[in-house]
Motif scaffolding. Structure first.
Motif, PDB file in Angstrom:
ATOM      1  N   LEU A 174       0.759  -1.224  -0.020  1.00  0.00           N
ATOM      2  CA  LEU A 174       0.020  -0.098  -0.020  1.00  0.00           C
ATOM      3  C   LEU A 174       0.826   1.294  -0.159  1.00  0.00           C
ATOM      4  CD1 LEU A 174      -2.989  -1.234   2.335  1.00  0.00           C
ATOM      5  CD2 LEU A 174      -2.854  -1.022  -0.068  1.00  0.00           C
ATOM      6  N   THR A 175       1.924   1.218   0.675  1.00  0.00           N
ATOM      7  CA  THR A 175       2.738   2.375   0.893  1.00  0.00           C
ATOM      8  C   THR A 175       3.442   2.597  -0.658  1.00  0.00           C
ATOM      9  OG1 THR A 175       4.692   1.213   1.967  1.00  0.00           O
ATOM     10  CG2 THR A 175       3.091   2.736   3.359  1.00  0.00           C
ATOM     11  N   TYR A 176       3.932   1.343  -1.145  1.00  0.00           N
ATOM     12  CA  TYR A 176       4.558   1.168  -2.610  1.00  0.00           C
ATOM     13  C   TYR A 176       3.373   2.038  -3.528  1.00  0.00           C
ATOM     14  CZ  TYR A 176       6.023  -1.030  -6.777  1.00  0.00           C
ATOM     15  OH  TYR A 176       6.368  -1.247  -8.147  1.00  0.00           O
ATOM     16  N   ARG A 177       2.473   1.792  -3.546  1.00  0.00           N
ATOM     17  CA  ARG A 177       1.447   2.095  -4.524  1.00  0.00           C
ATOM     18  C   ARG A 177       1.176   3.505  -4.212  1.00  0.00           C
ATOM     19  NH1 ARG A 177      -3.695  -0.624  -7.691  1.00  0.00           N
ATOM     20  NH2 ARG A 177      -4.522   1.384  -8.698  1.00  0.00           N
ATOM     21  N   ALA A 178       1.294   3.890  -3.010  1.00  0.00           N
ATOM     22  CA  ALA A 178       0.867   5.254  -2.683  1.00  0.00           C
ATOM     23  C   ALA A 178       2.053   6.247  -3.256  1.00  0.00           C
ATOM     24  CB  ALA A 178       0.687   5.325  -1.138  1.00  0.00           C
ATOM     25  N   THR A 179       3.266   5.763  -3.151  1.00  0.00           N
ATOM     26  CA  THR A 179       4.442   6.712  -3.284  1.00  0.00           C
ATOM     27  C   THR A 179       5.381   6.228  -4.560  1.00  0.00           C
ATOM     28  OG1 THR A 179       5.914   5.318  -1.895  1.00  0.00           O
ATOM     29  CG2 THR A 179       4.446   7.132  -0.704  1.00  0.00           C
ATOM     30  N   LYS A 180       5.061   5.350  -4.796  1.00  0.00           N
ATOM     31  CA  LYS A 180       6.097   4.614  -6.073  1.00  0.00           C
ATOM     32  C   LYS A 180       7.361   4.085  -5.579  1.00  0.00           C
ATOM     33  CE  LYS A 180       3.743   6.510  -9.967  1.00  0.00           C
ATOM     34  NZ  LYS A 180       2.832   5.229 -10.185  1.00  0.00           N
ATOM     35  N   ASP A 181       7.625   4.125  -4.032  1.00  0.00           N
ATOM     36  CA  ASP A 181       8.743   3.896  -3.452  1.00  0.00           C
ATOM     37  C   ASP A 181       8.689   2.656  -2.708  1.00  0.00           C
ATOM     38  OD1 ASP A 181      10.894   3.662  -1.399  1.00  0.00           O
ATOM     39  OD2 ASP A 181      11.180   5.820  -1.577  1.00  0.00           O
ATOM     40  N   SER A 182       9.375   1.588  -2.884  1.00  0.00           N
ATOM     41  CA  SER A 182       9.264   0.295  -2.462  1.00  0.00           C
ATOM     42  C   SER A 182       9.994  -0.106  -1.211  1.00  0.00           C
ATOM     43  CB  SER A 182       9.697  -0.976  -3.460  1.00  0.00           C
ATOM     44  OG  SER A 182      10.910  -0.638  -4.052  1.00  0.00           O
ATOM     45  N   ALA A 232       8.425   2.305  12.137  1.00  0.00           N
ATOM     46  CA  ALA A 232       6.868   2.430  11.978  1.00  0.00           C
ATOM     47  C   ALA A 232       6.817   4.212  12.150  1.00  0.00           C
ATOM     48  CB  ALA A 232       6.019   2.182  13.125  1.00  0.00           C
ATOM     49  N   GLY A 233       6.081   4.733  10.912  1.00  0.00           N
ATOM     50  CA  GLY A 233       5.776   6.277  10.683  1.00  0.00           C
ATOM     51  C   GLY A 233       6.827   6.821  10.158  1.00  0.00           C
ATOM     52  N   LYS A 234       7.997   6.316   9.883  1.00  0.00           N
ATOM     53  CA  LYS A 234       9.140   7.085   9.157  1.00  0.00           C
ATOM     54  C   LYS A 234       8.523   7.385   7.665  1.00  0.00           C
ATOM     55  CE  LYS A 234      13.102   7.515  10.065  1.00  0.00           C
ATOM     56  NZ  LYS A 234      13.974   6.692  10.252  1.00  0.00           N
ATOM     57  N   PRO A 235       9.093   8.679   7.195  1.00  0.00           N
ATOM     58  CA  PRO A 235       8.441   9.142   5.854  1.00  0.00           C
ATOM     59  C   PRO A 235       8.835   8.061   4.763  1.00  0.00           C
ATOM     60  CG  PRO A 235       9.518  10.903   6.960  1.00  0.00           C
ATOM     61  CD  PRO A 235       9.895   9.800   7.923  1.00  0.00           C
ATOM     62  N   VAL A 236       7.905   7.520   3.955  1.00  0.00           N
ATOM     63  CA  VAL A 236       8.334   6.755   2.775  1.00  0.00           C
ATOM     64  C   VAL A 236       8.398   7.640   1.511  1.00  0.00           C
ATOM     65  CG1 VAL A 236       7.436   5.010   1.333  1.00  0.00           C
ATOM     66  CG2 VAL A 236       6.885   4.980   3.641  1.00  0.00           C
ATOM     67  N   GLY A 237       9.626   7.659   0.902  1.00  0.00           N
ATOM     68  CA  GLY A 237       9.845   8.266  -0.397  1.00  0.00           C
ATOM     69  C   GLY A 237       9.700   9.814  -0.390  1.00  0.00           C
ATOM     70  N   ASN A 238       8.931  10.499  -1.256  1.00  0.00           N
ATOM     71  CA  ASN A 238       8.690  11.712  -1.303  1.00  0.00           C
ATOM     72  C   ASN A 238       7.295  11.808  -1.050  1.00  0.00           C
ATOM     73  OD1 ASN A 238      11.205  12.729  -2.087  1.00  0.00           O
ATOM     74  ND2 ASN A 238      10.904  11.917  -4.089  1.00  0.00           N
ATOM     75  N   GLY A 239       6.442  11.029  -0.465  1.00  0.00           N
ATOM     76  CA  GLY A 239       5.108  11.132   0.026  1.00  0.00           C
ATOM     77  C   GLY A 239       4.118  10.667  -1.270  1.00  0.00           C
TER      78      GLY A 239
END
Length: 578
Positions: A174-182, A232-239
């Motif tokens: 879900l965070t991958y799809r949200a940010t394109k950062d895997s 947990a909660g660390k920023p993923v990619g550029n948002g």
């Protein structure tokens, strides 16, 4: 005012909540998701990330529309989800996981749900290796985890198709799809993917079980190469990516917090809370050290039991110890029951009297659980007994219809019932309902007892999920486990609230321009967010004495004996088959 969105993907639905800085729910929306079953194989449960994503997008847009909050006021978002295996290619397109000629091709059914038990042989192979990875899952790896499922796919998929797959625990997808950062979360890879604390992926383990290609490609398919994970909660990619922002109706670049498994979101959303007792708020604001004594029980379709400790505690049959899944420098253990809410539904809906129960609930303009409780209270009075435990004293139910996750860690365990009568009426259904709740409570005590015997010091249970609405059941938990049960302010919102806290964590880190906080700073920030955003709940205290307490102790002893009997009978049958 700043706002945050938490997204919770459960077994049968997706939910989004929009909350403020104090954790108050401004808007909430839920949509069902689709699960595919195989009528010829009860072990199969499959879902679709496209279907889940569409549900999430709809929920978020409806929250924004209902609240009339401008998208720019949403400062952070995060996710939690079930520990299910999501498979895509390296473009992010879903890959089919259904056995057959389409396995490995692009298509919607790309999630092997946590409850799927197809990988039994693969789990048996893994558990025969003696690998160090087993030390961190209670000594036995569950077939519900991601590596047995990945190995099943390898064993059934064309090698050329398998090599183009990425494997995610669902929160990370879900965070991958949200940010394109895997970049993967520490929670998912450590708790469900055999990423060992301090040393990471174990090449010899993957080579021994037949997944050597993961090693050769430097774990490109699993992620977390070179130990790169986010707590947990660390920023993923550029948002949020431009595409995800458009799908959600939010602003591109909105910070996205590294996700957690749903039960850990329940832990986040409850254990820092205070409670009201007789209308009076508990005095002390809890410190993070107090979390060592608070078991979070996230109870929906299944139940997970999570506790935190300063040092790793090894408990046979209980997953973990996991290092850093939420807080850096802290360890966590996770017990679980594979079927609780699902079991209650099964026991009610398969009973011959269920149609009559439905009709009675409709006539009384009530719900089936309230009707069952009324029937039980009526029988208690008519039979002149002191408690419902006494009413069903001669009925004994062992509840592992879908195998045992903890503390036995045996998927071959099955249910058993002693005390059946030639009765298919409403009263019989009510009794069996009560004994089902009792069995779940007894098994909860079994898990707590094992955790405390090995070094934990659990003194209270913090509930989240739908079962927390069932007050008689919560009283059973308190009485059976001999400790208070703390209920959240909003039973259904506690889990997505935990995800929203991670959205705020990411927003705070980005706002301060400090994404690499020290371990101490990171812990202080997250705990302070949890304390501030957790609304006060309520408490259910143990209330047994005398006869009922003796009956519960006797039933617990019988419960434990039922396990020994099942193993003895299994051995006798196996010997007869030689």
């Amino acid at each position: 005012m700043s706002y945050y969105i938490g997204v919770d993907v459960g077994t049968g639905s997706a939910r989004a909540v929009l909350v403020d800085d104090h954790g108050s729910t401004i808007a909430s929306h839920t949509e069902e998701t689709t699960t595919w079953r195989d009528h010829d194989d009860h072990r199969i449960f499959e879902q679709s990330t496209n279907n889940i994503w569409d549900s999430i997008s709809s929920c978020i847009k409806k929250c924004l529309a209902e609240s009339k909050i401008p998208p720019s006021s949403v400062k952070g978002i995060s996710f939690d989800a079930t520990c299910s295996l999501a498979v895509s290619d390296f473009n992010g397109d879903p890959v089919i996981v259904t056995k057959g000629d389409k396995l490995g091709q692009n298509g919607d059914r790309n999630v092997i749900l946590w409850a799927d038990h197809r990988a039994e042989k693969e789990a048996e192979l893994i558990n025969s290796t003696g690998s160090v990875v087993l030390d961190y899952v209670g000594g036995t790896m569950s077939l519900e985890m991601e590596i047995p499922k990945t190995l099943w796919l390898k064993n059934h998929m064309d090698p050329s198709l398998f090599s183009r797959c990425q494997f995610f625990d669902l929160p990370d997808f879900l965070t991958y799809r949200a940010t394109k950062d895997s970049t993967r979360s520490c929670c998912s890879v450590t708790c469900k993917c055999s990423f060992v604390p301090k040393s990471g992926w174990q090449a010899d383990f993957f080579e021994k079980i037949g997944l050597e290609e993961l090693v050769k490609t430097n774990y490109k398919q699993l992620g977390a190469a070179n130990g790169e994970v986010l707590t947990a909660g660390k920023p993923v990619g550029n948002g949020l990516s431009k595409q995800a922002a458009e799908e959600f109706g939010l602003v591109e670049g909105t910070p996205v917090g590294s996700a957690v498994i749903d039960a850990y979101a329940g832990w986040l959303g409850t254990v820092a809370g205070r409670y009201k007792d007789g209308g009076k708020l508990s005095e002390a604001i809890p410190s993070i050290d107090e979390s060592r004594h608070r078991l979070a029980a996230c109870a929906g379709t299944s139940t997970c039991h999570i506790v935190q400790s300063r040092e790793g505690v090894f408990v046979n049959g209980v997953w973990g110890p996991y290092k850093d899944p939420v807080f850096r420098g802290w360890w966590m253990n996770e017990g679980g029951q594979s079927s609780t809410g699902q079991l209650i539904d099964f026991m009610i809906k398969t009973h011959p009297a269920y149609p009559r129960l439905q009709k009675m609930a409709e006539e009384q303009k009530s719900n089936i659980f309230a009707v069952l409780q009324d029937l039980l209270q009526k029988m208690k009075k008519e039979n002149g007994v002191e408690s419902l435990t006494e009413l069903t004293k001669d009925m004994h139910f062992y509840p592992d219809l879908h195998g045992n996750r903890s503390p036995i860690a045996d998927p071959r365990m099955r249910g058993s019932f002693v005390g059946l009568a030639l009765d298919d009426g409403l009263n019989d259904l009510a009794r069996k309902y009560n004994v089902t709740l009792e069995a779940i409570a007894l098994q909860t005590r079994h898990i707590v007892d094992e955790m405390n015997a090995k070094g934990h010091s659990i003194t209270s249970i913090y509930m989240s999920g739908s079962q927390a609405k069932n007050i008689p059941m919560m009283q059973l938990f308190a009485d059976t486990c001999g400790m208070p049960v703390v209920l959240p302010y909003d039973e259904g919102a506690a889990v997505p609230l935990g995800a929203a806290m991670l959205g705020r964590m990411a927003a705070e880190a980005v706002k301060k321009g400090v994404t690499n906080l020290s371990e101490e700073q990171e812990g202080e920030l997250l705990w302070s967010i949890m304390v501030e955003m957790t609304p006060p709940g309520s408490i259910v205290k143990p209330a047994t004495s005398g006869r009922e307490k003796k009956l519960i102790e006797a039933k617990y002893k019988i419960f434990r004996e039922a396990i020994d009997i099942q193993y003895r009978w299994r051995k006798q049958i196996e010997e007869a088959m030689k």
